[in-house]
Design a protein around this motif. Structure first.
Motif, PDB file in Angstrom:
ATOM      1  N   ASN A  46       9.809   1.351  12.471  1.00 12.85           N
ATOM      2  CA  ASN A  46       8.853   2.479  12.512  1.00 12.85           C
ATOM      3  C   ASN A  46       8.950   3.430  11.431  1.00 12.85           C
ATOM      4  O   ASN A  46      10.238   3.874  11.076  1.00 12.85           O
ATOM      5  N   HIS A  47       8.026   3.669  10.480  1.00 14.74           N
ATOM      6  CA  HIS A  47       8.164   4.665   9.287  1.00 14.74           C
ATOM      7  C   HIS A  47       8.334   6.167   9.613  1.00 14.74           C
ATOM      8  O   HIS A  47       8.666   6.971   8.810  1.00 14.74           O
ATOM      9  N   THR A  48       8.064   6.499  10.877  1.00 12.54           N
ATOM     10  CA  THR A  48       8.370   7.916  11.309  1.00 12.54           C
ATOM     11  C   THR A  48       9.938   8.071  11.930  1.00 12.54           C
ATOM     12  O   THR A  48      10.570   8.734  11.473  1.00 12.54           O
ATOM     13  N   THR A  49      10.004   7.241  13.017  1.00  7.12           N
ATOM     14  CA  THR A  49      11.406   7.408  13.830  1.00  7.12           C
ATOM     15  C   THR A  49      12.672   6.419  13.253  1.00  7.12           C
ATOM     16  O   THR A  49      13.646   6.743  13.470  1.00  7.12           O
ATOM     17  N   GLY A  50      12.318   5.622  12.449  1.00  8.73           N
ATOM     18  CA  GLY A  50      13.234   4.543  12.102  1.00  8.73           C
ATOM     19  C   GLY A  50      13.761   3.827  12.971  1.00  8.73           C
ATOM     20  O   GLY A  50      14.638   2.833  12.587  1.00  8.73           O
ATOM     21  N   ASP A  51      13.133   3.661  13.984  1.00 11.18           N
ATOM     22  CA  ASP A  51      13.530   2.632  15.133  1.00 11.18           C
ATOM     23  C   ASP A  51      12.732   1.396  15.140  1.00 11.18           C
ATOM     24  O   ASP A  51      11.616   1.295  14.488  1.00 11.18           O
TER      25      ASP A  51
ATOM     26  N   PRO B  79       6.249 -11.376   4.905  1.00  7.28           N
ATOM     27  CA  PRO B  79       7.569 -10.911   4.383  1.00  7.28           C
ATOM     28  C   PRO B  79       8.645 -11.815   5.148  1.00  7.28           C
ATOM     29  O   PRO B  79       9.673 -11.842   4.449  1.00  7.28           O
ATOM     30  N   ILE B  80       8.703 -11.849   6.506  1.00 10.47           N
ATOM     31  CA  ILE B  80       9.782 -12.803   7.104  1.00 10.47           C
ATOM     32  C   ILE B  80       9.915 -14.014   6.273  1.00 10.47           C
ATOM     33  O   ILE B  80      11.256 -14.330   6.353  1.00 10.47           O
ATOM     34  N   MET B  81       9.079 -14.708   6.204  1.00  8.37           N
ATOM     35  CA  MET B  81       8.976 -16.006   5.227  1.00  8.37           C
ATOM     36  C   MET B  81       9.460 -16.017   3.996  1.00  8.37           C
ATOM     37  O   MET B  81      10.437 -16.518   3.475  1.00  8.37           O
TER      38      MET B  81
ATOM     39  N   HIS C  25       2.461   1.036   5.414  1.00  4.82           N
ATOM     40  CA  HIS C  25       2.427  -0.572   5.569  1.00  4.82           C
ATOM     41  C   HIS C  25       3.291  -1.220   4.814  1.00  4.82           C
ATOM     42  O   HIS C  25       4.271  -2.338   5.395  1.00  4.82           O
ATOM     43  N   GLY C  26       3.698  -0.850   3.639  1.00  7.26           N
ATOM     44  CA  GLY C  26       4.837  -1.397   2.918  1.00  7.26           C
ATOM     45  C   GLY C  26       6.395  -0.973   3.455  1.00  7.26           C
ATOM     46  O   GLY C  26       7.199  -1.856   3.298  1.00  7.26           O
ATOM     47  N   THR C  27       6.220  -0.040   4.047  1.00  3.47           N
ATOM     48  CA  THR C  27       7.475   0.255   4.759  1.00  3.47           C
ATOM     49  C   THR C  27       7.703  -0.722   5.968  1.00  3.47           C
ATOM     50  O   THR C  27       9.069  -1.175   6.016  1.00  3.47           O
ATOM     51  N   ASN C  28       6.987  -0.921   6.591  1.00  2.93           N
ATOM     52  CA  ASN C  28       6.885  -1.809   7.856  1.00  2.93           C
ATOM     53  C   ASN C  28       7.190  -3.229   7.220  1.00  2.93           C
ATOM     54  O   ASN C  28       8.304  -4.177   7.813  1.00  2.93           O
ATOM     55  N   VAL C  29       6.533  -3.609   6.213  1.00  4.90           N
ATOM     56  CA  VAL C  29       6.744  -5.105   5.550  1.00  4.90           C
ATOM     57  C   VAL C  29       8.189  -5.309   5.059  1.00  4.90           C
ATOM     58  O   VAL C  29       8.803  -6.123   5.456  1.00  4.90           O
ATOM     59  N   LEU C  30       8.607  -4.111   3.944  1.00  6.58           N
ATOM     60  CA  LEU C  30       9.916  -4.385   3.672  1.00  6.58           C
ATOM     61  C   LEU C  30      11.064  -4.268   4.723  1.00  6.58           C
ATOM     62  O   LEU C  30      12.018  -4.850   4.575  1.00  6.58           O
ATOM     63  N   SER C  31      10.759  -3.690   5.937  1.00 12.35           N
ATOM     64  CA  SER C  31      11.760  -3.656   6.817  1.00 12.35           C
ATOM     65  C   SER C  31      12.067  -5.164   7.357  1.00 12.35           C
ATOM     66  O   SER C  31      13.120  -5.526   7.622  1.00 12.35           O
ATOM     67  N   THR C  32      10.942  -5.969   7.336  1.00 13.70           N
ATOM     68  CA  THR C  32      11.191  -7.343   8.073  1.00 13.70           C
ATOM     69  C   THR C  32      12.323  -8.161   7.113  1.00 13.70           C
ATOM     70  O   THR C  32      12.692  -9.147   7.455  1.00 13.70           O
ATOM     71  N   ILE C  33      12.178  -7.801   5.869  1.00 15.59           N
ATOM     72  CA  ILE C  33      13.190  -8.443   4.832  1.00 15.59           C
ATOM     73  C   ILE C  33      14.514  -7.806   4.463  1.00 15.59           C
ATOM     74  O   ILE C  33      15.492  -8.539   4.460  1.00 15.59           O
ATOM     75  N   ALA C  34      14.358  -6.525   4.700  1.00 14.10           N
ATOM     76  CA  ALA C  34      15.643  -5.751   4.018  1.00 14.10           C
ATOM     77  C   ALA C  34      16.074  -4.731   5.044  1.00 14.10           C
ATOM     78  O   ALA C  34      17.256  -4.126   4.630  1.00 14.10           O
ATOM     79  N   GLY C  35      15.438  -4.426   6.091  1.00 13.33           N
ATOM     80  CA  GLY C  35      15.826  -3.469   7.126  1.00 13.33           C
ATOM     81  C   GLY C  35      17.073  -3.664   7.821  1.00 13.33           C
ATOM     82  O   GLY C  35      17.671  -4.876   7.779  1.00 13.33           O
ATOM     83  N   TYR C  36      17.975  -2.733   8.136  1.00 20.02           N
ATOM     84  CA  TYR C  36      19.340  -2.979   8.757  1.00 20.02           C
ATOM     85  C   TYR C  36      19.795  -1.838   9.572  1.00 20.02           C
ATOM     86  O   TYR C  36      19.959  -0.683   9.118  1.00 20.02           O
TER      87      TYR C  36
ATOM     88  N   GLY D 278       0.694  -1.413   0.038  1.00 19.28           N
ATOM     89  CA  GLY D 278      -0.023  -0.069   0.156  1.00 19.28           C
ATOM     90  C   GLY D 278       0.878   1.291   0.040  1.00 19.28           C
ATOM     91  O   GLY D 278       0.202   2.427  -0.134  1.00 19.28           O
ATOM     92  N   GLY D 279       2.076   1.172   0.076  1.00 14.75           N
ATOM     93  CA  GLY D 279       3.056   2.195   0.113  1.00 14.75           C
ATOM     94  C   GLY D 279       4.284   2.202   0.976  1.00 14.75           C
ATOM     95  O   GLY D 279       4.321   1.219   1.705  1.00 14.75           O
ATOM     96  N   PHE D 280       5.408   2.963   0.490  1.00 11.83           N
ATOM     97  CA  PHE D 280       6.623   2.981   1.094  1.00 11.83           C
ATOM     98  C   PHE D 280       7.120   4.128   1.639  1.00 11.83           C
ATOM     99  O   PHE D 280       8.167   4.496   1.409  1.00 11.83           O
ATOM    100  N   LEU D 281       6.338   4.698   2.386  1.00 11.59           N
ATOM    101  CA  LEU D 281       6.718   6.147   3.056  1.00 11.59           C
ATOM    102  C   LEU D 281       8.292   5.972   3.592  1.00 11.59           C
ATOM    103  O   LEU D 281       8.426   5.085   4.373  1.00 11.59           O
ATOM    104  N   ASN D 282       9.000   6.925   3.337  1.00  8.44           N
ATOM    105  CA  ASN D 282      10.159   7.190   3.837  1.00  8.44           C
ATOM    106  C   ASN D 282      11.233   6.126   3.643  1.00  8.44           C
ATOM    107  O   ASN D 282      12.379   6.192   4.388  1.00  8.44           O
ATOM    108  N   VAL D 283      11.080   5.138   3.135  1.00  2.40           N
ATOM    109  CA  VAL D 283      12.005   4.247   2.716  1.00  2.40           C
ATOM    110  C   VAL D 283      13.306   5.007   1.915  1.00  2.40           C
ATOM    111  O   VAL D 283      14.390   4.486   1.932  1.00  2.40           O
ATOM    112  N   ASN D 284      12.897   5.776   1.380  1.00  2.00           N
ATOM    113  CA  ASN D 284      14.231   6.582   0.632  1.00  2.00           C
ATOM    114  C   ASN D 284      14.933   7.492   1.520  1.00  2.00           C
ATOM    115  O   ASN D 284      15.984   8.091   1.103  1.00  2.00           O
ATOM    116  N   THR D 285      14.584   7.515   2.994  1.00  2.00           N
ATOM    117  CA  THR D 285      15.257   8.515   3.603  1.00  2.00           C
ATOM    118  C   THR D 285      15.629   7.980   4.983  1.00  2.00           C
ATOM    119  O   THR D 285      16.651   8.331   5.753  1.00  2.00           O
ATOM    120  N   LEU D 286      14.831   6.864   5.563  1.00  2.00           N
ATOM    121  CA  LEU D 286      15.154   6.273   6.804  1.00  2.00           C
ATOM    122  C   LEU D 286      16.568   5.612   6.680  1.00  2.00           C
ATOM    123  O   LEU D 286      16.986   5.018   5.869  1.00  2.00           O
TER     124      LEU D 286
END
Length: 544
Positions: free
Chosen positions: A388-393, A405-407, A220-231, A181-189
């Motif tokens: 978290n899409h706002t704080t990045g924590d 997405p974890i799977m 929502h997509g930001t949270n989802v992507l983070s479980t696969i690719a966040g670091y 549904g969207g990937f808010l702040n993936v380009n900045t976090l």
């Protein structure tokens, strides 16, 4: 009496004028032969390579829709075209029932049939059964989010995904598409800085707004992507941190319409054409703002809904489609079943457990309405760590939106280890490793997979079969040596050559071709070692 007649006439006119959603299915693709003769006009080389590895032939579903047909439907009186699918050869339209039905009469030469989202308007319509239809709900429903600065260890180790990482399988070379549904702040976090710095985001598209800005809309997509690719060093790591990604928005978060199903199919088609290996979808469809479009449990057969029909084709193209089971499983919910496209036989449907492996009470139930086991497997989805899409924590949240997405990330790592296996083989090996494979249940499905066990099983069975079938020629060799193997992806294959006293005289860590130059070697007898992951084959080589 006159007033009653007037009221009836008004209601009839109102119904006739109401805008309805429908799919116009076309009969053929007259230029199919031309496209099939030039595959690169339809699909990328990477997509074609994926088909070749799995011995999947191109067919008419890969061919683009006939543009003249599309143009005529688009210019028809009272018709708004919203989306289209080449796989299903269908155009999503809105208009009054009369104008939509006129399409079949006007364009009978190429319109095969019309399906209204409101099935009572179809020739063989049915009345919706409210007792088996879920209530309208928040599509991204999940329980409260709380800050907790731990790490994501448990959600990876539960599946033994860490074992795959230790073997060097972290998603390198794999393409994952996230449709959401969207990937808010993936380009900045900062949590996605590693992803950006390594150019792992290959692109994407916002199908909801028809533009290239996919860093927008929902988080929502930001949270989802983070479980696969966040670091975040020392705090958080996704399950496939070295994969590459396409990000697609198909969801219009502020509404729930059947258009989103068609947009999803468009996104899946795009992912296929780009050569994506794994698609994650943390979405599901059962109810809509227009209650006349709602599905019943009987529709959850993997073949009825538009999105499920599209997903079924996506699987047939050789991709692995990982999908959330849904969050409707609570005991007081009259609808507790999986949604679409989680009901498709070939879709890898994922339910949710807590940190100890106990089923999360919200995780939706199977089986499908035609009696198949769903979900396929489970992963942690309760008190799971996301960014978290706002704080990045790192924070904790809940939902099969995250177990999926974890799977998906671990699945990508596993397929990286065994690229010679097909998508169906990969999914079946994972099911067989799950803790309830021999006694699946309605909510647990086959249970929690163990990727260490299935990795070792494939090494001992599938891997050995591969190595036994691997050889080199000509032998004896003069200058150039060719490796004969069924493996198409050679990036993880290493070649080492040793002389008779055990000294290594040649090494190539990653093959870009099956032919290697050994002209620099002196005449004599050598030992050639072929390695792919933990798989090894040793061959006596004679150099002329």
């Amino acid at each position: 009496m006159k007033k009653l007649i007037s009221l009836i006439a008004f209601l009839y006119c109102f119904h006739a004028a109401a805008q309805e959603d429908a799919w116009v299915f076309l009969k053929d693709k007259p230029n199919a032969a031309t496209f099939l003769a030039s595959p690169l006009t339809m699909l990328s080389q990477r997509a074609l390579d994926r088909r070749t590895r799995q011995n999947i032939a191109l067919d008419n579903k890969d061919v683009p829709m006939e543009t003249t047909y599309y143009s005529q439907i688009k210019s028809a009186t009272g018709i708004t075209v919203l989306a289209k699918s080449k796989w299903l050869n269908a155009i999503h339209v809105q208009g009054t029932p009369i104008n939509i039905k006129n399409l079949k009469t006007t364009y009978n030469t190429f319109v095969e049939k019309i399906e209204f989202a409101d099935k009572t308007l179809n020739a063989k319509g049915r009345v919706h059964q409210s007792s088996t239809t879920p209530k309208r709900k928040n599509k991204f429903e999940k329980t409260s989010t709380t800050f907790n600065y731990g790490n994501a260890t448990n959600q990876i180790t539960m599946l033994k995904g860490d074992f795959l990482h230790q073997q060097g399988y972290t998603g390198t070379g794999m393409y994952i598409a996230v449709i959401d549904g969207g990937f808010l702040n993936v380009n900045t976090l900062a949590a996605f800085k590693r992803l950006r710095d390594n150019n792992q985001i290959l692109g994407g598209y916002n199908f909801a707004d028809r533009n290239t800005n996919f860093y927008t809309r929902d988080n929502h997509g930001t949270n989802v992507l983070s479980t696969i690719a966040g670091y975040i060093d020392g705090q958080f790591i996704g399950t496939s941190p070295d994969a590459k990604f396409y990000l697609f928005i198909s969801e219009i978060s502020e509404t729930e319409t059947v258009l989103e199903e068609t947009l999803w199919v468009e996104a899946a088609e795009k992912a296929d054409s780009l050569g994506v290996d794994v698609i994650n979808t943390s979405l599901g469809y059962t109810t809509f703002d227009n209650a006349n479009y709602n599905y019943t449990y009987a529709d959850m057969d993997g073949k009825t809904t538009f999105i499920s029909r599209g997903a079924e084709i996506g699987v047939s193209r050789g991709m692995i489609l990982v999908n959330a089971a849904g969050n409707d499983g609570r005991i007081d919910n009259p609808w507790k079943y999986i949604g679409a496209p989680a009901d498709v036989a070939g879709v890898f449907t994922v339910g949710a457990v807590n940190a100890t492996g106990t089923i999360a009470d919200f995780s939706s139930y199977g089986p499908t309405s035609d009696g198949r086991v769903k979900p396929d497997v489970l992963a942690q989805g309760q008190n799971v760590y996301v960014i978290n899409h706002t704080t990045g924590d790192p924070v904790t949240s809940n939902g099969t939106s995250f177990s999926s997405p974890i799977m998906a990330g671990v699945v990508a790592c596993f397929w990286q280890a065994f690229p010679n296996l097909t998508n169906t083989q990969i999914m079946q090996r994972i099911r067989e490793s799950a803790d309830r494979y021999n006694s699946p249940t309605a909510q647990y499905g086959y249970g929690i997979p163990n990727f260490e066990n299935t990795y070792n099983t494939v090494l001992s069975v599938d891997g050995q079969e591969f190595l036994n079938a691997t050889t080199v020629y000509p032998n004896p060799v003069t200058n150039r040596l060719t490796i004969k193997t069924s493996l198409q992806n050679l990036e993880n294959t290493k070649i080492q050559i040793y002389n008779v006293i055990g000294k290594k005289v040649f090494q190539k860590n990653s093959l870009t071709t099956k032919t290697i130059d050994v002209s620099a070697l002196s005449s004599g007898i050598y030992i050639l070692k072929i390695t792919n992951g933990n798989q090894q084959n040793t061959i006596k080589l004679i150099k002329k």
